[in-house]
Design an enzyme around this catalytic site. Structure first.
Site, PDB file in Angstrom:
ATOM      1  N   GLU A 306      61.101  15.743  12.547  1.00 17.58           N
ATOM      2  CA  GLU A 306      61.310  14.741  11.497  1.00 17.58           C
ATOM      3  C   GLU A 306      62.687  14.079  11.616  1.00 17.58           C
ATOM      4  OE1 GLU A 306      60.413  16.913   7.859  1.00 17.58           O
ATOM      5  OE2 GLU A 306      58.313  16.382   8.057  1.00 17.58           O
ATOM      6  N   ASP A 379      51.439  21.890   6.746  1.00 14.94           N
ATOM      7  CA  ASP A 379      52.608  21.862   5.878  1.00 14.94           C
ATOM      8  C   ASP A 379      52.331  22.362   4.468  1.00 14.94           C
ATOM      9  OD1 ASP A 379      55.187  21.459   5.183  1.00 14.94           O
ATOM     10  OD2 ASP A 379      55.106  19.283   5.086  1.00 14.94           O
ATOM     11  N   GLU A 407      55.916  21.799  -3.680  1.00 12.58           N
ATOM     12  CA  GLU A 407      55.832  20.431  -3.175  1.00 12.58           C
ATOM     13  C   GLU A 407      54.396  19.899  -3.189  1.00 12.58           C
ATOM     14  OE1 GLU A 407      57.360  20.057   0.817  1.00 12.58           O
ATOM     15  OE2 GLU A 407      56.762  17.951   0.981  1.00 12.58           O
TER      16      GLU A 407
HETATM   17  C1  BDP Z   1      58.052  19.151   4.490  1.00 11.58           C
HETATM   18  C2  BDP Z   1      58.877  18.458   3.470  1.00 11.58           C
HETATM   19  C3  BDP Z   1      60.195  17.987   3.973  1.00 11.58           C
HETATM   20  C4  BDP Z   1      60.898  19.111   4.721  1.00 11.58           C
HETATM   21  C5  BDP Z   1      60.005  19.595   5.834  1.00 11.58           C
HETATM   22  C6  BDP Z   1      60.550  20.807   6.554  1.00 11.58           C
HETATM   23  O1  BDP Z   1      58.123  17.364   2.984  1.00 11.58           O
HETATM   24  O2  BDP Z   1      60.946  17.550   2.868  1.00 11.58           O
HETATM   25  O3  BDP Z   1      62.117  18.687   5.235  1.00 11.58           O
HETATM   26  O4  BDP Z   1      58.774  20.006   5.321  1.00 11.58           O
HETATM   27  O5  BDP Z   1      60.044  21.893   6.303  1.00 11.58           O
HETATM   28  O6  BDP Z   1      57.187  19.979   3.777  1.00 11.58           O
HETATM   29  O7  BDP Z   1      61.447  20.691   7.360  1.00 11.58           O
END
Ligand code: BDP
Length: 714
Positions: A306, A379, A407
């Site tokens: 990301e 996720d 989340e």
């Molecule tokens: C996702 C989230 C994000 C996190 C990412 C992570 O949306 O905000 O930074 O995982 O785990 O669930 O790095």
């Protein structure tokens, strides 16, 4: 007039004393209500003897001073010797030789964190003893005794030995240095960086107490999307101040490290893990950290994920990157937790990416590294199959990551008890080394004989007075700690002990809340993502339904990528005719999912693209079943509302109203989820919602135009 004011004042003070704001969580130490238990406790625990002199021993004494008078409603004296009816909290070495001999066979098998609780007669005295090999273990034993007492259970005939199964029992805070918490729904960060290191918020001690009481022994203070600033000296001094508070409670601090820190705060031109100046920079940084925080735990790293920097930016592997940091920390016994949460918009299936990148590196990580794996391949969805990495890296210790912050589970306002989710994962058999190769046996290090092992939860804690905003969020924090201590514990018994400590021991109250909690996870799956649907939440903030969403910056952030619904069918084909992600599991596990006619319906749309007319085990068509599930989810919340109302008389009015109002939100949002999803899917398949169910309250366009630019945590 004066008299009236005085009465009002007394009333307000009394009322204030009674107010239950949730701050004390499960360490409330309220008076024991059962007379027989109370009098037994009072006579058995007439005094306490804590001979140790360490800061941890002081923490034990402080806890007893808080807890015993609170529960027993009488003072409990501290003695300098063992007397009749003394509670003795002491390491083996500090006990008289005769007592040591009596207990040695019970203490000998304990781990250094394990404790023995025992009632025993010694030199003509009846005593209650908490002993172990270390002072931290005595602290754990003290909390174990207090846990029994808060549940008003007998202690007259105790013999309990307990050692933790998992070595690293952690929280990961996603807290930014601005105090904004990524995916945080409980206020801002409890770490008040601006006033640290001089101002020590008393809350840090209460945080330590709550964590130690459930066996948590480490915490990563900052977000995985890390700022390099945390590694600069002024910030390390702030971190050290927190570490000083947590240390007596057996909790180490860890930091998320930004891989490009040598560039950002070190003035180098590269962060290439094979570059000598980069190596030297990290070595010096480690030395500096350990000078400031001698027992620093180590680094957590999110790399090449990301948009975060990482070794792949230099053509190196995750192992090269992790080894660089691990070598720098090794002289001080620090560890690296290297995350496997990676995916890439070009991949045909996001599900597969972590396995593809990491399994070739098995055996290449240095021995102070754990690879940290999210429980599922995508996720933190309401329900996911296990990550295929679990069981696929025998030479590497794997640290299991759960998400406490909700989340994808209704965020700050939905009551969802996650222990059934945690257990579903832990109990899944990977078949990695034959039958009974459960996820629990992998993450506790047993299956492949790893000495490092770990479980972590992404924290749901913020500066809200009650820590987690939703009073039931505390249960997820609690359950994570208890399961990390012992993955064999059951979701229902953890719920029971949490309820008794948090709300009280009345059987009707306990049974009712327990039923609500145990059903809550399945209910959220039903009203959000039944039958294996996943990631159909609103883009970015992940709040509410948006199955129609199809124009995110990356396809793998779009719900349509995951459900693939069209006129004829729905679901992601991950069999050999599709992405073949199933092949990443051992055949014996894959077999549970591989045939759409026998696949567990909970996972059907995770693995199969099936027709809307697909016959479900219930006899219904898939479409009818989907409509049924969404409606059952809404009914589930209605039932929870009734259950909660039925116990109004047993709960303080503050928390009663708070949860009632939150259940109202959850009910409205369950209806929103149902109606928005059914309106959308029926627009795609052109099938009507069956007549026995309510029609969506609005048309599809209504749901599509809802916008939430200020949804929290994003
Ligand atoms: C996702 C989230 C994000 C996190 C990412 C992570 O949306 O905000 O930074 O995982 O785990 O669930 O790095």
């Amino acid at each position: 007039m004066k008299k009236a004011l005085l009465i009002l004042f007394i009333f307000l003070c009394y009322h204030h004393a009674q107010a239950e704001d949730g701050y004390h969580a499960w360490l409330r130490y309220t008076p024991i209500s059962q007379p027989a238990i109370l009098s037994a406790y009072r006579s058995q625990l007439a005094s306490c003897y804590v001979p140790g002199k360490s800061p941890t021993d002081t923490a034990i004494r402080n806890e007893l001073k808080l807890a015993l008078p609170g529960m027993l409603q009488q003072s409990v004296s501290e003695t300098n010797s063992i007397q009749n009816h003394t509670l003795v909290c002491a390491r083996m070495q500090l006990l008289p030789t005769g007592l040591q001999q009596q207990l040695s066979s019970l203490v000998q098998p304990l781990d250094s964190n394990g404790y023995l609780l025992k009632t025993i007669s010694y030199a003509g005295k009846n005593i209650t003893i908490i002993t172990a090999k270390s002072d931290i273990a005595i602290l754990y034993g003290t909390f174990a005794l207090l846990r029994i007492m808060q549940q008003q259970q007998p202690i007259s005939n105790l013999q309990q030995q307990s050692s933790p199964t998992v070595k690293l029992r952690l929280l990961n805070h996603w807290d930014n240095l601005t105090r904004y918490v990524e995916r945080g729904y409980a206020g801002i960060s409890i770490w008040n960086w601006h006033t640290l290191p001089t101002y020590i918020d008393p809350r840090y001690t209460d945080y330590a107490r709550l964590n130690a009481s459930i066996g948590i022994n480490g915490t990563v203070l900052n977000n995985v999307n890390a700022s390099a600033t945390i590694l600069t000296r002024p910030w390390l001094l702030k971190v050290a101040a927190i570490a000083n508070v947590l240390r007596p409670y057996g909790i180490k601090v860890y930091l998320s490290a930004r891989f490009s820190a040598p560039i950002e705060i070190g003035g180098l031109h590269t962060a290439d893990p094979l570059n000598d100046s980069v190596r030297t920079w990290w070595q010096q940084k480690a030395k500096e950290i350990y000078t400031i925080i001698p027992d620093f735990g180590g680094f957590l790293v999110k790399a090449n994920s990301e948009g975060q920097p990482g070794p792949q930016s230099y053509g190196r592997t995750h192992a090269d990157g992790a080894n660089l940091l691990a070598d720098a920390l090794a002289p001080y016994s620090g560890i690296v937790m290297w995350r496997a949460f990676v995916y890439n918009p070009e991949a045909s299936d996001r599900f597969k990416q972590a396995y593809e990148e990491f399994t070739p590196l098995d055996g290449k990580f240095h021995n102070n590294i754990l690879v940290q794996v999210k429980n599922g391949p995508v996720d933190f969805q309401p329900r996911e199959p296990i990550s295929p990495l679990l069981g696929a890296m025998p030479k590497t210790p794997l640290l299991l990551e759960y998400q406490l912050t909700q989340e994808y589970l209704g965020q700050g306002t939905h009551l969802v008890y996650e222990a059934p989710l945690f257990k579903e994962v832990l109990e899944t058999d990977t078949y990695a080394n034959g039958k009974n190769s459960t996820v629990a046996s992998i993450v506790d290090g047993e299956l492949y004989h790893h000495t490092l092992s770990g479980i972590t939860g992404v924290s749901n804690i913020g500066n809200e007075r009650n820590w987690t905003n939703h009073p039931f969020g505390q249960a997820n924090w609690y359950a994570l700690g208890r399961l990390a201590w012992n993955p064999q514990l059951h979701a229902d018994s953890i719920a029971t002990e949490w309820i008794r400590q948090t709300f009280g021991c009345n059987p009707q109250l306990v049974n009712t809340i327990q039923q609500m909690m145990l059903q809550s996870r399945e209910t959220v799956v039903q009203y959000m993502t039944p039958l294996g649907l996943h990631h159909i939440m609103g883009n970015g903030h992940h709040y509410g339904p948006a199955p129609w969403s199809n124009h995110a910056p990356r396809p793998d952030w779009d719900p349509v990528y995951y459900h693939k619904a069209d006129r004829y069918g729905i679901g992601f084909d991950r069999t050999a005719t599709g992405s073949n992600a199933l092949a990443q599991y051992q055949p014996a596990l894959a077999q549970h999912y591989s045939d759409s006619s026998t696949c567990d319906p909970h996972f059907l749309l995770w693995f199969h693209h099936v027709s809307w007319q697909h016959k479900m085990p219930s006899g219904k068509t898939l479409w009818d079943e989907l409509c049924y599930q969404y409606n059952a989810g809404v009914k589930g919340i209605e039932q929870m509302q009734q259950q909660w109302t039925s116990i109004a008389g047993f709960i303080d009015k503050e928390r009663f109203h708070q949860v009632s109002m939150l259940l109202d939100i959850q009910h409205q949002e369950a209806i929103w989820w149902r109606d928005a999803c059914l309106a959308y899917f029926s627009s795609v398949n052109k099938l009507p919602v069956p007549a026995q169910y309510p029609m969506p309250a609005h048309n599809l366009e209504y749901y599509q135009q809802l916008k939430f630019p200020f949804a929290p945590g994003n």
